[in-house]
Motif scaffolding. Structure first.
Motif, PDB file in Angstrom:
ATOM      1  N   UNK A 105       0.831  -1.206   0.000  1.00 19.26           N
ATOM      2  CA  UNK A 105       0.000   0.000   0.000  1.00 19.26           C
ATOM      3  C   UNK A 105       0.866   1.256   0.000  1.00 19.26           C
ATOM      4  N   UNK A 106       0.268   2.323  -0.496  1.00 19.88           N
ATOM      5  CA  UNK A 106       0.927   3.625  -0.491  1.00 19.88           C
ATOM      6  C   UNK A 106      -0.136   4.685  -0.253  1.00 19.88           C
ATOM      7  N   UNK A 107       0.177   5.638   0.599  1.00 25.27           N
ATOM      8  CA  UNK A 107      -0.785   6.667   0.952  1.00 25.27           C
ATOM      9  C   UNK A 107      -0.187   8.059   0.742  1.00 25.27           C
ATOM     10  N   UNK A 108      -1.057   8.997   0.430  1.00 21.70           N
ATOM     11  CA  UNK A 108      -0.641  10.397   0.443  1.00 21.70           C
ATOM     12  C   UNK A 108      -0.327  10.781   1.886  1.00 21.70           C
ATOM     13  N   UNK A 109       0.666  11.639   2.079  1.00 25.67           N
ATOM     14  CA  UNK A 109       1.040  12.044   3.435  1.00 25.67           C
ATOM     15  C   UNK A 109      -0.140  12.656   4.180  1.00 25.67           C
ATOM     16  N   UNK A 110      -1.000  13.343   3.458  1.00 24.94           N
ATOM     17  CA  UNK A 110      -2.110  14.057   4.084  1.00 24.94           C
ATOM     18  C   UNK A 110      -3.176  13.136   4.672  1.00 24.94           C
ATOM     19  N   UNK A 111      -3.165  11.855   4.282  1.00 26.69           N
ATOM     20  CA  UNK A 111      -4.200  10.933   4.777  1.00 26.69           C
ATOM     21  C   UNK A 111      -3.626   9.799   5.629  1.00 26.69           C
ATOM     22  N   UNK A 112      -2.316   9.719   5.746  1.00 26.15           N
ATOM     23  CA  UNK A 112      -1.698   8.644   6.536  1.00 26.15           C
ATOM     24  C   UNK A 112      -2.197   8.689   7.973  1.00 26.15           C
ATOM     25  N   UNK A 113      -2.552   7.515   8.473  1.00 25.83           N
ATOM     26  CA  UNK A 113      -3.054   7.420   9.838  1.00 25.83           C
ATOM     27  C   UNK A 113      -4.548   7.663   9.964  1.00 25.83           C
ATOM     28  N   UNK A 114      -5.174   8.162   8.890  1.00 21.35           N
ATOM     29  CA  UNK A 114      -6.615   8.430   8.927  1.00 21.35           C
ATOM     30  C   UNK A 114      -7.379   7.548   7.939  1.00 21.35           C
ATOM     31  N   UNK A 115      -6.778   7.261   6.787  1.00 20.32           N
ATOM     32  CA  UNK A 115      -7.440   6.462   5.747  1.00 20.32           C
ATOM     33  C   UNK A 115      -6.785   5.087   5.670  1.00 20.32           C
ATOM     34  N   UNK A 116      -7.598   4.089   5.339  1.00 26.32           N
ATOM     35  CA  UNK A 116      -7.097   2.736   5.149  1.00 26.32           C
ATOM     36  C   UNK A 116      -7.680   2.160   3.864  1.00 26.32           C
ATOM     37  N   UNK A 117      -6.800   1.672   2.997  1.00 25.23           N
ATOM     38  CA  UNK A 117      -7.246   1.041   1.761  1.00 25.23           C
ATOM     39  C   UNK A 117      -7.158  -0.480   1.918  1.00 25.23           C
ATOM     40  N   UNK A 118      -8.132  -1.184   1.366  1.00 20.97           N
ATOM     41  CA  UNK A 118      -8.134  -2.649   1.413  1.00 20.97           C
ATOM     42  C   UNK A 118      -8.815  -3.174   0.156  1.00 20.97           C
ATOM     43  N   UNK A 119      -8.669  -4.467  -0.090  1.00 18.41           N
ATOM     44  CA  UNK A 119      -9.268  -5.038  -1.289  1.00 18.41           C
ATOM     45  C   UNK A 119      -9.815  -6.417  -1.001  1.00 18.41           C
ATOM     46  N   UNK A 120     -10.834  -6.806  -1.752  1.00 18.48           N
ATOM     47  CA  UNK A 120     -11.419  -8.136  -1.701  1.00 18.48           C
ATOM     48  C   UNK A 120     -11.265  -8.717  -3.098  1.00 18.48           C
ATOM     49  N   UNK A 121     -10.297  -9.601  -3.270  1.00 19.94           N
ATOM     50  CA  UNK A 121     -10.007 -10.130  -4.598  1.00 19.94           C
ATOM     51  C   UNK A 121     -11.156 -10.966  -5.150  1.00 19.94           C
ATOM     52  N   UNK A 122     -11.881 -11.628  -4.278  1.00 21.92           N
ATOM     53  CA  UNK A 122     -12.995 -12.467  -4.733  1.00 21.92           C
ATOM     54  C   UNK A 122     -14.097 -11.626  -5.368  1.00 21.92           C
ATOM     55  N   UNK A 123     -14.185 -10.364  -4.931  1.00 23.81           N
ATOM     56  CA  UNK A 123     -15.231  -9.468  -5.441  1.00 23.81           C
ATOM     57  C   UNK A 123     -14.667  -8.401  -6.378  1.00 23.81           C
TER      58      UNK A 123
END
Length: 120
Positions: A57-75
């Motif tokens: 994962x990679x985040x913009x500095x402005x959202x680190x610690x506040x946003x979380x990205x995840x994925x569901x490969x089956x969907x």
């Protein structure tokens, strides 16, 4: 053909939370990465977060610690959990995916965008 369908945007107060979803549909061989970008009025589109097939994962500095990205490969779906939202997070959020329809080249697709407004 591939379609990206986004959902989850809306109006939220400062400090609140939202969860964005983006589902890819169509004949997909593999997905290399999925991510979120945003564009505020009068500003350029910017990367918010990205997740690769290896779960890097990679985040913009402005959202680190506040946003979380995840994925569901089956969907074939990517999520963006946004907490502690600030007024400066207000923007149209776009889903992006780099994928292969066959064993051929990687192709990039964009969603239609979903509005996120953070305001009291």
């Amino acid at each position: 053909q591939v379609q990206l369908v986004e959902s989850g945007g809306g109006l939220v107060q400062p400090g609140g939370s939202l969860r964005l979803s983006c589902a890819a549909s169509g004949t997909i061989f593999s997905i290399e990465s999925m991510g979120w970008y945003r564009q505020a009025p009068g500003k350029q589109r910017e990367l918010v977060a990205i997740i690769t097939s290896g779960d890097s994962t990679n985040y913009a500095d402005s959202v680190k610690g506040r946003f979380t990205i995840s994925r569901d490969d089956a969907k074939n779906t990517v999520y963006l959990q946004m907490n502690s939202l600030k007024s400066e997070d207000t923007a149209v959020y776009y889903c992006k995916t780099d994928l292969r329809l066959t064993t051929g080249p990687v192709i990039r697709y964009w969603g239609q965008g979903t509005q996120v407004t953070v305001s009291s």
